[in-house]
Scaffold this motif. Structure first.
Motif, PDB file in Angstrom:
ATOM      1  N   ARG A 189      12.530 -14.688   6.813  1.00  8.27           N
ATOM      2  CA  ARG A 189      12.441 -15.966   6.096  1.00  8.27           C
ATOM      3  C   ARG A 189      12.501 -15.779   4.590  1.00  8.27           C
ATOM      4  O   ARG A 189      12.442 -16.753   3.840  1.00  8.27           O
ATOM      5  CB  ARG A 189      11.135 -16.681   6.465  1.00  8.27           C
ATOM      6  CG  ARG A 189      11.004 -17.030   7.938  1.00  8.27           C
ATOM      7  CD  ARG A 189       9.567 -17.308   8.319  1.00  8.27           C
ATOM      8  NE  ARG A 189       8.742 -16.103   8.206  1.00  8.27           N
ATOM      9  CZ  ARG A 189       7.441 -16.061   8.475  1.00  8.27           C
ATOM     10  NH1 ARG A 189       6.812 -17.166   8.869  1.00  8.27           N
ATOM     11  NH2 ARG A 189       6.759 -14.928   8.349  1.00  8.27           N
ATOM     12  N   GLY A 190      12.571 -14.517   4.150  1.00  3.79           N
ATOM     13  CA  GLY A 190      12.597 -14.256   2.712  1.00  3.79           C
ATOM     14  C   GLY A 190      11.223 -14.206   2.093  1.00  3.79           C
ATOM     15  O   GLY A 190      11.099 -14.260   0.859  1.00  3.79           O
ATOM     16  N   ILE A 191      10.186 -14.095   2.915  1.00  2.00           N
ATOM     17  CA  ILE A 191       8.821 -14.011   2.398  1.00  2.00           C
ATOM     18  C   ILE A 191       8.424 -12.542   2.265  1.00  2.00           C
ATOM     19  O   ILE A 191       8.606 -11.749   3.187  1.00  2.00           O
ATOM     20  CB  ILE A 191       7.832 -14.742   3.332  1.00  2.00           C
ATOM     21  CG1 ILE A 191       8.150 -16.235   3.361  1.00  2.00           C
ATOM     22  CG2 ILE A 191       6.389 -14.505   2.885  1.00  2.00           C
ATOM     23  CD1 ILE A 191       7.302 -17.035   4.332  1.00  2.00           C
ATOM     24  N   SER A 192       7.891 -12.188   1.098  1.00  3.07           N
ATOM     25  CA  SER A 192       7.432 -10.821   0.876  1.00  3.07           C
ATOM     26  C   SER A 192       6.054 -10.632   1.487  1.00  3.07           C
ATOM     27  O   SER A 192       5.252 -11.562   1.538  1.00  3.07           O
ATOM     28  CB  SER A 192       7.362 -10.522  -0.624  1.00  3.07           C
ATOM     29  OG  SER A 192       8.613 -10.740  -1.234  1.00  3.07           O
ATOM     30  N   TRP A 193       5.793  -9.416   1.936  1.00  3.01           N
ATOM     31  CA  TRP A 193       4.471  -9.119   2.481  1.00  3.01           C
ATOM     32  C   TRP A 193       4.165  -7.647   2.286  1.00  3.01           C
ATOM     33  O   TRP A 193       5.037  -6.826   2.081  1.00  3.01           O
ATOM     34  CB  TRP A 193       4.370  -9.520   3.946  1.00  3.01           C
ATOM     35  CG  TRP A 193       5.330  -8.838   4.872  1.00  3.01           C
ATOM     36  CD1 TRP A 193       6.651  -9.100   5.020  1.00  3.01           C
ATOM     37  CD2 TRP A 193       5.035  -7.778   5.787  1.00  3.01           C
ATOM     38  NE1 TRP A 193       7.208  -8.272   5.959  1.00  3.01           N
ATOM     39  CE2 TRP A 193       6.245  -7.448   6.442  1.00  3.01           C
ATOM     40  CE3 TRP A 193       3.870  -7.088   6.111  1.00  3.01           C
ATOM     41  CZ2 TRP A 193       6.318  -6.444   7.400  1.00  3.01           C
ATOM     42  CZ3 TRP A 193       3.954  -6.079   7.071  1.00  3.01           C
ATOM     43  CH2 TRP A 193       5.157  -5.775   7.712  1.00  3.01           C
ATOM     44  N   VAL A 194       2.875  -7.349   2.317  1.00  2.00           N
ATOM     45  CA  VAL A 194       2.410  -5.979   2.112  1.00  2.00           C
ATOM     46  C   VAL A 194       2.546  -5.227   3.430  1.00  2.00           C
ATOM     47  O   VAL A 194       1.949  -5.628   4.431  1.00  2.00           O
ATOM     48  CB  VAL A 194       0.935  -5.963   1.652  1.00  2.00           C
ATOM     49  CG1 VAL A 194       0.490  -4.521   1.391  1.00  2.00           C
ATOM     50  CG2 VAL A 194       0.753  -6.804   0.394  1.00  2.00           C
ATOM     51  N   PRO A 195       3.343  -4.160   3.473  1.00  2.00           N
ATOM     52  CA  PRO A 195       3.571  -3.477   4.749  1.00  2.00           C
ATOM     53  C   PRO A 195       2.347  -2.714   5.231  1.00  2.00           C
ATOM     54  O   PRO A 195       1.515  -2.284   4.437  1.00  2.00           O
ATOM     55  CB  PRO A 195       4.714  -2.513   4.442  1.00  2.00           C
ATOM     56  CG  PRO A 195       4.616  -2.273   2.972  1.00  2.00           C
ATOM     57  CD  PRO A 195       4.098  -3.552   2.370  1.00  2.00           C
ATOM     58  N   ARG A 196       2.280  -2.562   6.543  1.00  2.00           N
ATOM     59  CA  ARG A 196       1.311  -1.653   7.145  1.00  2.00           C
ATOM     60  C   ARG A 196       2.007  -0.312   7.307  1.00  2.00           C
ATOM     61  O   ARG A 196       2.975  -0.196   8.056  1.00  2.00           O
ATOM     62  CB  ARG A 196       0.833  -2.185   8.499  1.00  2.00           C
ATOM     63  CG  ARG A 196       0.027  -3.480   8.417  1.00  2.00           C
ATOM     64  CD  ARG A 196      -0.438  -3.897   9.811  1.00  2.00           C
ATOM     65  NE  ARG A 196      -1.347  -5.017   9.757  1.00  2.00           N
ATOM     66  CZ  ARG A 196      -0.962  -6.301   9.883  1.00  2.00           C
ATOM     67  NH1 ARG A 196       0.317  -6.591  10.052  1.00  2.00           N
ATOM     68  NH2 ARG A 196      -1.845  -7.273   9.829  1.00  2.00           N
ATOM     69  N   LEU A 197       1.542   0.693   6.615  1.00  2.00           N
ATOM     70  CA  LEU A 197       2.200   1.987   6.656  1.00  2.00           C
ATOM     71  C   LEU A 197       2.052   2.624   8.038  1.00  2.00           C
ATOM     72  O   LEU A 197       0.976   2.602   8.625  1.00  2.00           O
ATOM     73  CB  LEU A 197       1.606   2.926   5.619  1.00  2.00           C
ATOM     74  CG  LEU A 197       1.809   2.575   4.144  1.00  2.00           C
ATOM     75  CD1 LEU A 197       1.229   3.684   3.270  1.00  2.00           C
ATOM     76  CD2 LEU A 197       3.274   2.364   3.814  1.00  2.00           C
ATOM     77  N   SER A 198       3.136   3.195   8.518  1.00  2.00           N
ATOM     78  CA  SER A 198       3.044   3.997   9.735  1.00  2.00           C
ATOM     79  C   SER A 198       2.326   5.298   9.398  1.00  2.00           C
ATOM     80  O   SER A 198       2.335   5.740   8.239  1.00  2.00           O
ATOM     81  CB  SER A 198       4.440   4.303  10.268  1.00  2.00           C
ATOM     82  OG  SER A 198       5.118   5.195   9.382  1.00  2.00           O
ATOM     83  N   PRO A 199       1.696   5.934  10.372  1.00  2.00           N
ATOM     84  CA  PRO A 199       1.039   7.220  10.096  1.00  2.00           C
ATOM     85  C   PRO A 199       1.999   8.248   9.492  1.00  2.00           C
ATOM     86  O   PRO A 199       1.626   9.009   8.599  1.00  2.00           O
ATOM     87  CB  PRO A 199       0.522   7.647  11.471  1.00  2.00           C
ATOM     88  CG  PRO A 199       0.302   6.362  12.205  1.00  2.00           C
ATOM     89  CD  PRO A 199       1.411   5.462  11.752  1.00  2.00           C
ATOM     90  N   GLY A 200       3.251   8.260   9.976  1.00  2.00           N
ATOM     91  CA  GLY A 200       4.209   9.225   9.455  1.00  2.00           C
ATOM     92  C   GLY A 200       4.567   8.974   7.996  1.00  2.00           C
ATOM     93  O   GLY A 200       4.662   9.918   7.199  1.00  2.00           O
ATOM     94  N   ARG A 201       4.771   7.711   7.655  1.00  2.00           N
ATOM     95  CA  ARG A 201       5.096   7.392   6.258  1.00  2.00           C
ATOM     96  C   ARG A 201       3.917   7.695   5.353  1.00  2.00           C
ATOM     97  O   ARG A 201       4.093   8.211   4.242  1.00  2.00           O
ATOM     98  CB  ARG A 201       5.493   5.919   6.148  1.00  2.00           C
ATOM     99  CG  ARG A 201       5.888   5.494   4.744  1.00  2.00           C
ATOM    100  CD  ARG A 201       6.413   4.079   4.745  1.00  2.00           C
ATOM    101  NE  ARG A 201       6.597   3.561   3.400  1.00  2.00           N
ATOM    102  CZ  ARG A 201       6.966   2.301   3.125  1.00  2.00           C
ATOM    103  NH1 ARG A 201       7.212   1.465   4.116  1.00  2.00           N
ATOM    104  NH2 ARG A 201       7.103   1.898   1.876  1.00  2.00           N
ATOM    105  N   TYR A 202       2.724   7.388   5.814  1.00  3.09           N
ATOM    106  CA  TYR A 202       1.538   7.681   5.007  1.00  3.09           C
ATOM    107  C   TYR A 202       1.396   9.181   4.785  1.00  3.09           C
ATOM    108  O   TYR A 202       1.112   9.630   3.668  1.00  3.09           O
ATOM    109  CB  TYR A 202       0.290   7.133   5.712  1.00  3.09           C
ATOM    110  CG  TYR A 202      -0.990   7.482   4.994  1.00  3.09           C
ATOM    111  CD1 TYR A 202      -1.345   6.826   3.822  1.00  3.09           C
ATOM    112  CD2 TYR A 202      -1.838   8.484   5.477  1.00  3.09           C
ATOM    113  CE1 TYR A 202      -2.520   7.153   3.156  1.00  3.09           C
ATOM    114  CE2 TYR A 202      -3.001   8.807   4.818  1.00  3.09           C
ATOM    115  CZ  TYR A 202      -3.333   8.136   3.660  1.00  3.09           C
ATOM    116  OH  TYR A 202      -4.493   8.476   2.993  1.00  3.09           O
ATOM    117  N   ALA A 203       1.626   9.967   5.835  1.00  2.00           N
ATOM    118  CA  ALA A 203       1.514  11.422   5.709  1.00  2.00           C
ATOM    119  C   ALA A 203       2.522  11.952   4.696  1.00  2.00           C
ATOM    120  O   ALA A 203       2.204  12.845   3.889  1.00  2.00           O
ATOM    121  CB  ALA A 203       1.726  12.088   7.064  1.00  2.00           C
ATOM    122  N   GLU A 204       3.738  11.403   4.710  1.00  2.00           N
ATOM    123  CA  GLU A 204       4.752  11.849   3.749  1.00  2.00           C
ATOM    124  C   GLU A 204       4.339  11.514   2.318  1.00  2.00           C
ATOM    125  O   GLU A 204       4.466  12.339   1.406  1.00  2.00           O
ATOM    126  CB  GLU A 204       6.099  11.207   4.065  1.00  2.00           C
ATOM    127  CG  GLU A 204       7.202  11.644   3.107  1.00  2.00           C
ATOM    128  CD  GLU A 204       8.542  10.984   3.396  1.00  2.00           C
ATOM    129  OE1 GLU A 204       9.503  11.293   2.672  1.00  2.00           O
ATOM    130  OE2 GLU A 204       8.615  10.154   4.334  1.00  2.00           O
TER     131      GLU A 204
END
Length: 222
Positions: free
Chosen positions: A64-79
């Motif tokens: 819908r074009g609405i921005s939101w704060v993502p929930r980081l995946s464990p893998g992305r957070y580890a990186e």
């Protein structure tokens, strides 16, 4: 045009600070018209600031074009945390070679305020002083390119700080890593400074990573 650009930069700074400081939480929607009303500006600079944060990976954009704060995946957070350890460790090692007694005293005062906030269970003070401490070390290292990269990493990981508020905070078994870092700066010991920062981030990640695993089933906000 110039005024809108200036406002967009200011809005970007406000939103980025809220992300880094954990004042925006994973899953939170950021509707540009609502934000514009809250900030007292037109929707255009808010939209530009949000799109800039989306391009940097700090926010996501739904269909819908609405921005939101993502929930980081464990893998992305580890990186992100691995990169922070590498870069902030390198900055700490250089800071150990360059730090003046006055700069070390400033960092020590920041850490003292952080610990006072922790004893008082004042989360906003703890988060603000922790950010000030880490970026204070990087400032001493005089590495502006590295600092910019670390800022982007903090913007992505900042909202995960809120997960710490959902569990009891353990005591540091071997003393707070900041204290190790301050001693290393006093001794101009680059290796010890790097090790202190890496321990700080590693022990912090040990708390957050299982919480991300717990919440990894969540997706985009409704």
């Amino acid at each position: 045009m110039d005024r809108d650009e200036t406002l967009a930069e200011k809005v970007y700074g406000r939103l980025r600070g809220a992300l880094v400081g954990g004042r925006l939480v994973p899953g939170q929607k950021l509707v540009h018209r609502q934000l514009a009303a809250e900030l007292g500006v037109s929707p255009t600079p808010v939209r530009e600031a949000l799109l800039r944060l989306v391009s940097e990976g700090a926010l996501d954009l739904d269909v819908r074009g609405i921005s939101w704060v993502p929930r980081l995946s464990p893998g992305r957070y580890a990186e992100i945390m691995d990169l922070r350890g590498e870069l902030e460790g390198r900055a700490a090692a250089r800071a150990a070679l360059l730090a003046t007694p006055e700069e070390i005293a400033t960092l020590r005062a920041i850490h003292d305020r952080l610990m006072e906030g922790r004893r008082a269970k004042d989360a906003p003070v703890v988060l603000a002083e922790n950010e000030r401490f880490h970026f204070g070390v990087i400032a001493i290292a005089r590495m502006p390119v590295l600092q910019k990269v670390v800022e982007h990493l903090w913007t992505q990981a900042g909202p995960t700080i809120n997960l710490l508020l959902t569990v009891p905070r353990p005591d540091w078994p071997n003393g707070h890593p900041h204290e190790d870092l301050l001693r290393a700066l006093d001794a101009h010991d680059a290796d010890a400074a790097r090790a202190a920062v890496e321990r700080d981030l590693r022990e912090y990640a040990k708390i957050v990573a299982p919480l991300l695993e717990r919440d990894s089933g969540h997706g985009n906000p409704d």
